[in-house]
Scaffold this active site. Structure first.
Site, PDB file in Angstrom:
ATOM      1  N   ALA B  37       0.851  -1.196   0.000  1.00 22.52           N
ATOM      2  CA  ALA B  37       0.000   0.000   0.000  1.00 22.52           C
ATOM      3  C   ALA B  37       0.888   1.249   0.000  1.00 22.52           C
ATOM      4  CB  ALA B  37      -0.966   0.006   1.182  1.00 22.52           C
ATOM      5  N   HIS B  39       2.951   4.592  -0.512  1.00 25.29           N
ATOM      6  CA  HIS B  39       2.693   6.008  -0.763  1.00 25.29           C
ATOM      7  C   HIS B  39       4.039   6.719  -0.883  1.00 25.29           C
ATOM      8  CE1 HIS B  39       3.654   6.411   3.466  1.00 25.29           C
ATOM      9  NE2 HIS B  39       2.613   5.676   3.833  1.00 25.29           N
ATOM     10  N   HIS B  42       6.887   5.779   1.471  1.00 22.44           N
ATOM     11  CA  HIS B  42       7.660   4.580   1.098  1.00 22.44           C
ATOM     12  C   HIS B  42       8.605   4.863  -0.071  1.00 22.44           C
ATOM     13  CE1 HIS B  42       3.842   2.766   2.778  1.00 22.44           C
ATOM     14  NE2 HIS B  42       4.736   2.115   3.483  1.00 22.44           N
TER      15      HIS B  42
END
Lengths: 290, 290
Positions: B37, B39, B42
């Site tokens: 997941a 974003h 990261h």
């Protein structure tokens, strides 16, 4: 530098530098972690490492965290000069002697625990023993990062726990377990045997006798493990000066008590002789009894 | 093989083979462990790894053991295709997607715990959260064995615990902590922000506002930390939909509450907005307020 020269280091960066340098030259690294007071059991591990690997590291560290408050940390034998001579004779290349303050710096607060296997057998009476062992062995393995690390079969539960730990944590080290070395009278070698009086030593022989009894009964076709455990108990409980803790037959991986013959089994005994705790064991394969 | 081609592996031996092969070619290895997941927080870690290292590995693994029984393991966003595209765009070389059964095989029973730091703040309400984190991060680091691993400052307590763990266990990996990435409205990026309604998102902005308030007060010369904590509390408690857990100022290493100005400090906030738990923090250096 000659292969016969034994090097010593105490700091982890120096250890890592030596290991890295030898590895870059293509050497495989063997590692034998010890608490010193070396006997022929330890030197057999060093020799096994030398047979497998190009560069053999031995650590000597009496780890305080695996001793209980009433145990023998203070009086545990410390004989570094003799140990270094034995390491050299057995073919070690490097001896690493970390000090306690560098292993457990200020603020140290991390522990490695192998839950199920650490609560039973030795763990039942020695509450935090295996947490101390698994934490320090993780530190030793990750400091040295050998290809193979060597442990003695005498501490059977310890090697089972360390194997589980390395598997569970993906520690990139192969674990090899080497056979128990015994004195000619059958007593399994242990640094703690030095504590025994002559009479206590005689009592201690009951451990290997009870294991031999179990082995012989299984070789003779006995399949009732409860009957065999009872016979071991009787032999041990009839021994003067000896106080039995446990004598049982378990699965070598899970260490759970077994009641029927299976392809791989291990008989485990722990007993106090005077103030000294002794352990011994024997792996039993009913297809090819030893 | 072109540098622009993103490789993926799922098994640990395949991961190790790739890392070993690149290291033998002289490459330094950077590692970014994630739960997917992804974003911009990261991808900033992946970019930092690419700036430091020759070969960048990203792991994507939604680790079940760090979620409590009432937490969002089941609904945690899983968007592998999008994640792979973001990894490639940010310059990752290899994405490792371990599966749960290989990470936690039958009989798994080992845990890594950083005692003191894991019981407070996030650990006070999320009982086994950090034990799940430290155990899986040990496994991830030891599977990949990078030179440097990258963590985000948003999970400030997590990176402090991981630093302590690596130091204590001699895990041979350097830990780098990268700055929080925020949306233009100030909300710290989090995969869990996807759970927020528009009204909840507005409420969530109080976290960064309260941190800015603390920063501004210290920059303006306020030395009474209790007064600053009270001001943060008042701002947060006045926010509709928001339920405050903690808002405090601590030592960045020990995470212990501090009451007087010191050279390095960190303000930490945790709050629920609706059913979503949000955390945020800001490091404060009174000599050069930022």
């Amino acid at each position: 530098m000659s292969d016969l020269t034994l090097e010593t280091v105490s700091e982890i960066p120096a250890l890592r530098e030596r290991v890295k340098s030898r590895r870059q030259q293509g050497a495989t690294i063997g590692f034998v972690p010890t608490m010193g007071a070396l006997h022929a059991g330890h030197t057999s591990l060093i020799e096994a490492a030398g047979a497998d690997c190009d560069f053999v590291v031995v650590s000597i560290f009496v780890n305080p965290t695996q001793f209980g408050p009433d145990e023998d940390f203070e009086k545990y034998p410390r004989v570094l000069e003799q140990d270094l001579a034995k390491c050299a004779a057995a073919g070690a290349d490097l001896v690493w002697t970390p000090d306690t303050s560098s292993m457990y710096p200020d603020g140290f607060s991390t522990h490695v625990t192998v839950k199920a296997l650490s609560r039973i057998l030795e763990g039942a009476t020695r509450t935090n023993h295996f947490q101390g062992v698994t934490t320090v062995v993780t530190k030793l393995l990750l400091s040295c990062l050998p290809d193979i690390a060597y442990f003695g079969a005498k501490d059977f539960q310890q090697q089972a726990i360390i194997r589980r730990m390395c598997l569970d944590l993906n520690i990139p080290v192969e674990i090899k377990t080497c056979p128990i070395i015994r004195d000619t009278d059958g007593l399994a070698l242990s640094s703690r045997n030095a504590y025994l009086s002559a009479a206590e030593r005689e009592a201690g022989l009951s451990l290997s006798r009870a294991l031999r009894l179990a082995e012989e009964k299984i070789a003779a076709g006995e399949t009732d493990l409860e009957q065999i455990k009872t016979a071991m108990h009787e032999l041990l409980q009839a021994t003067p000066l000896l106080k039995l803790d446990y004598a049982t037959i378990v699965d070598p991986m899970t260490l759970e008590d077994i009641t029927t013959i299976q392809p791989a089994m291990v008989a485990l005994i722990a007993a106090w002789v005077g103030a000294t705790r002794l352990i011994d064991n024997c792996q039993i394969n009913p297809a090819s009894p030893g």
